[in-house]
Design an enzyme around this catalytic site. Structure first.
Site, PDB file in Angstrom:
ATOM      1  N   CYS A  65       0.871  -1.180   0.000  1.00 44.23           N
ATOM      2  CA  CYS A  65       0.000   0.000   0.000  1.00 44.23           C
ATOM      3  C   CYS A  65       0.899   1.218   0.000  1.00 44.23           C
ATOM      4  O   CYS A  65       2.123   1.088  -0.079  1.00 44.23           O
ATOM      5  CB  CYS A  65      -1.005  -0.011   1.154  1.00 44.23           C
ATOM      6  N   HIS A  98      15.512 -12.678  12.045  1.00 47.05           N
ATOM      7  CA  HIS A  98      15.301 -12.472  13.475  1.00 47.05           C
ATOM      8  C   HIS A  98      13.851 -12.560  13.921  1.00 47.05           C
ATOM      9  O   HIS A  98      13.587 -12.874  15.085  1.00 47.05           O
ATOM     10  CB  HIS A  98      15.854 -11.106  13.897  1.00 47.05           C
TER      11      HIS A  98
END
Length: 143
Positions: A65, A98
């Site tokens: 977006c 991570h």
């Protein structure tokens, strides 16, 4: 790999370039995005992508977006989704390594199309490191 993609009116050109790249690499695409710049509501495209990833219908998701924020927030309402807003390939790599992100959110108004393709390329080719990161990721869900 099967990848689900969704975008609002800020991202049709981004989606087109990303889908072409993914298909060239042999990936299967589930397209939930709009193909026009006519104003639409980003949640209508984020939820189907999140459902695909959460259900296992897709391995990973891509949402696009203008800022990348609203569509990421919407995807993240799904318990099994970890959508990461990424505007560089380095952030994309860290989101996978991570945080075990399973959806990448791209801010179309703040990245170029080549940058977006690079972000996606890094995202889909980077593995979760596990270890100490797995303990942290396990604490994200509210279940």
């Amino acid at each position: 790999m099967k990848i689900s993609i969704g975008n609002d009116h800020a991202g049709p050109d981004y989606k087109k370039a990303i889908v072409a790249f993914l298909i060239s690499k042999g990936h299967d695409i589930i397209n939930h995005g709009t193909d026009t710049e006519e104003s639409v509501d980003y949640p209508d495209f984020a939820h189907p992508v999140a459902i695909d990833v959460e259900s296992g219908t897709a391995d990973l998701g891509i949402v696009i977006c203008g800022s990348g924020n609203g569509i990421a927030m919407t995807a993240n309402k799904h318990q099994g989704i970890r959508a990461a807003l990424c505007w560089t390939k380095e952030i994309s790599a860290l989101a996978r390594q991570h945080n075990n992100a399973n959806v990448v959110s791209i801010p179309a108004r703040f990245t170029s199309i080549p940058q977006a393709v690079e972000i996606v390329s890094t995202f889909i080719s980077t593995d979760f490191e596990g270890g100490r990161h797995a303990t942290r990721v396990d604490k994200i869900s509210c279940r």
